[in-house]
Write a protein that holds these residues in place. Sequence first.
Motif, PDB file in Angstrom:
ATOM      1  N   THR A   2      22.995  40.006  65.068  1.00 49.31           N
ATOM      2  CA  THR A   2      22.533  41.153  64.301  1.00 49.31           C
ATOM      3  C   THR A   2      21.232  40.787  63.606  1.00 49.31           C
ATOM      4  OG1 THR A   2      24.821  41.803  63.897  1.00 49.31           O
ATOM      5  CG2 THR A   2      23.140  42.790  62.494  1.00 49.31           C
ATOM      6  N   VAL A   3      20.205  41.618  63.782  1.00 49.16           N
ATOM      7  CA  VAL A   3      18.897  41.363  63.171  1.00 49.16           C
ATOM      8  C   VAL A   3      18.786  42.182  61.889  1.00 49.16           C
ATOM      9  CG1 VAL A   3      16.411  41.605  63.469  1.00 49.16           C
ATOM     10  CG2 VAL A   3      17.822  40.849  65.379  1.00 49.16           C
ATOM     11  N   LYS A   4      18.327  41.531  60.835  1.00 53.03           N
ATOM     12  CA  LYS A   4      18.123  42.193  59.552  1.00 53.03           C
ATOM     13  C   LYS A   4      16.711  41.876  59.071  1.00 53.03           C
ATOM     14  CE  LYS A   4      20.244  42.994  55.113  1.00 53.03           C
ATOM     15  NZ  LYS A   4      21.331  42.670  54.203  1.00 53.03           N
ATOM     16  N   LYS A   5      16.137  42.786  58.289  1.00 54.55           N
ATOM     17  CA  LYS A   5      14.760  42.646  57.830  1.00 54.55           C
ATOM     18  C   LYS A   5      14.715  42.491  56.307  1.00 54.55           C
ATOM     19  CE  LYS A   5      11.714  45.195  60.017  1.00 54.55           C
ATOM     20  NZ  LYS A   5      10.827  46.285  60.468  1.00 54.55           N
ATOM     21  N   PHE A   6      13.810  41.633  55.824  1.00 52.00           N
ATOM     22  CA  PHE A   6      13.560  41.491  54.389  1.00 52.00           C
ATOM     23  C   PHE A   6      12.070  41.265  54.171  1.00 52.00           C
ATOM     24  CE2 PHE A   6      14.571  37.248  55.934  1.00 52.00           C
ATOM     25  CZ  PHE A   6      13.648  36.428  55.317  1.00 52.00           C
ATOM     26  N   ALA A  35      12.594  35.086  65.442  1.00 51.79           N
ATOM     27  CA  ALA A  35      12.258  35.985  64.341  1.00 51.79           C
ATOM     28  C   ALA A  35      10.915  36.673  64.598  1.00 51.79           C
ATOM     29  CB  ALA A  35      12.180  35.210  63.033  1.00 51.79           C
ATOM     30  N   LEU A  36      10.756  37.827  63.999  1.00 51.65           N
ATOM     31  CA  LEU A  36       9.484  38.550  64.036  1.00 51.65           C
ATOM     32  C   LEU A  36       8.955  38.653  62.617  1.00 51.65           C
ATOM     33  CD1 LEU A  36      10.422  41.459  66.468  1.00 51.65           C
ATOM     34  CD2 LEU A  36       9.108  39.400  66.992  1.00 51.65           C
ATOM     35  N   ILE A  37       7.649  38.412  62.438  1.00 52.33           N
ATOM     36  CA  ILE A  37       7.020  38.498  61.123  1.00 52.33           C
ATOM     37  C   ILE A  37       5.909  39.531  61.214  1.00 52.33           C
ATOM     38  CG2 ILE A  37       5.778  37.250  59.313  1.00 52.33           C
ATOM     39  CD1 ILE A  37       7.087  34.670  60.398  1.00 52.33           C
ATOM     40  N   GLU A  38       5.970  40.531  60.338  1.00 53.99           N
ATOM     41  CA  GLU A  38       5.018  41.646  60.346  1.00 53.99           C
ATOM     42  C   GLU A  38       4.272  41.709  59.016  1.00 53.99           C
ATOM     43  OE1 GLU A  38       5.317  46.542  60.153  1.00 53.99           O
ATOM     44  OE2 GLU A  38       7.111  45.350  60.457  1.00 53.99           O
ATOM     45  N   MET A  39       2.946  41.822  59.061  1.00 53.98           N
ATOM     46  CA  MET A  39       2.146  42.024  57.845  1.00 53.98           C
ATOM     47  C   MET A  39       2.106  43.521  57.561  1.00 53.98           C
ATOM     48  SD  MET A  39       0.282  41.077  55.325  1.00 53.98           S
ATOM     49  CE  MET A  39      -0.422  39.475  55.511  1.00 53.98           C
ATOM     50  N   THR A  40       2.488  43.914  56.348  1.00 54.90           N
ATOM     51  CA  THR A  40       2.497  45.330  55.988  1.00 54.90           C
ATOM     52  C   THR A  40       1.221  45.689  55.236  1.00 54.90           C
ATOM     53  OG1 THR A  40       3.495  45.120  53.790  1.00 54.90           O
ATOM     54  CG2 THR A  40       4.997  45.156  55.699  1.00 54.90           C
ATOM     55  N   LEU A  45       4.949  40.399  53.762  1.00 53.47           N
ATOM     56  CA  LEU A  45       5.393  40.138  55.122  1.00 53.47           C
ATOM     57  C   LEU A  45       6.822  40.628  55.270  1.00 53.47           C
ATOM     58  CD1 LEU A  45       4.132  36.449  55.487  1.00 53.47           C
ATOM     59  CD2 LEU A  45       3.014  38.528  56.311  1.00 53.47           C
ATOM     60  N   TYR A  46       7.108  41.315  56.373  1.00 51.69           N
ATOM     61  CA  TYR A  46       8.471  41.684  56.719  1.00 51.69           C
ATOM     62  C   TYR A  46       8.963  40.672  57.747  1.00 51.69           C
ATOM     63  CZ  TYR A  46       8.872  46.336  54.550  1.00 51.69           C
ATOM     64  OH  TYR A  46       8.987  47.385  53.680  1.00 51.69           O
ATOM     65  N   VAL A  47      10.112  40.096  57.486  1.00 47.71           N
ATOM     66  CA  VAL A  47      10.714  39.137  58.396  1.00 47.71           C
ATOM     67  C   VAL A  47      11.977  39.765  58.980  1.00 47.71           C
ATOM     68  CG1 VAL A  47      11.744  36.844  58.623  1.00 47.71           C
ATOM     69  CG2 VAL A  47       9.829  37.200  57.040  1.00 47.71           C
ATOM     70  N   ALA A  48      12.041  39.864  60.299  1.00 51.85           N
ATOM     71  CA  ALA A  48      13.227  40.355  61.002  1.00 51.85           C
ATOM     72  C   ALA A  48      13.843  39.169  61.723  1.00 51.85           C
ATOM     73  CB  ALA A  48      12.854  41.457  61.990  1.00 51.85           C
ATOM     74  N   MET A  49      15.083  38.845  61.355  1.00 52.63           N
ATOM     75  CA  MET A  49      15.712  37.649  61.917  1.00 52.63           C
ATOM     76  C   MET A  49      17.224  37.784  61.950  1.00 52.63           C
ATOM     77  SD  MET A  49      15.434  34.880  58.808  1.00 52.63           S
ATOM     78  CE  MET A  49      16.562  33.801  59.641  1.00 52.63           C
ATOM     79  N   ARG A  53      21.646  33.743  59.197  1.00 48.97           N
ATOM     80  CA  ARG A  53      20.861  32.680  58.561  1.00 48.97           C
ATOM     81  C   ARG A  53      19.997  33.158  57.396  1.00 48.97           C
ATOM     82  NH1 ARG A  53      17.028  30.623  61.622  1.00 48.97           N
ATOM     83  NH2 ARG A  53      16.861  28.916  60.157  1.00 48.97           N
ATOM     84  N   ILE A  54      20.049  34.439  57.084  1.00 47.55           N
ATOM     85  CA  ILE A  54      19.117  34.996  56.101  1.00 47.55           C
ATOM     86  C   ILE A  54      19.237  34.351  54.723  1.00 47.55           C
ATOM     87  CG2 ILE A  54      18.684  37.081  54.716  1.00 47.55           C
ATOM     88  CD1 ILE A  54      18.457  38.644  57.214  1.00 47.55           C
TER      89      ILE A  54
END
Length: 119
Positions: A2-6, A35-40, A45-49, A53-54
């Motif tokens: 399951t992927v969650k974003k923070f 994981a994916l890291i997005e600059m907003t 940064l939004y981290v989806a992982m 392990r969050i």
Amino acid sequence: MTVKKFAVTPGFEVGGTLFRPEQLAVLGSTVGPDALIEMTTFKQLYVAMDEERISEVQEQLKQVGLEVHPAGFVSKSLITCTFAGVQRMPGWMSPKGLTKRWPIMRCQVRSRLDMRGVR
């Protein structure tokens, strides 16, 4: 899996939103290869992982001085403009204290706090 974003931010600092090299190194090495890291546009940064392990990863990010917040429409930390000279204004550190006291809460729209007419 399951992927969650923070959200991750270095917080309110002199000079704007400044990540230190060691913070980015820890971020890259702890989130894992999937994981994916997005600059907003809101200087974070939004981290989806992997959700499992969050909490472990978030603790390591906090240890290097990063702030961790929920992703999405929630109040987080203050964003300052870097061109208006807010760092030279008397009392500019007051907003830094305010961001520590501001509760994290769900909100429908982006909130703005203007200081001395600078917008």
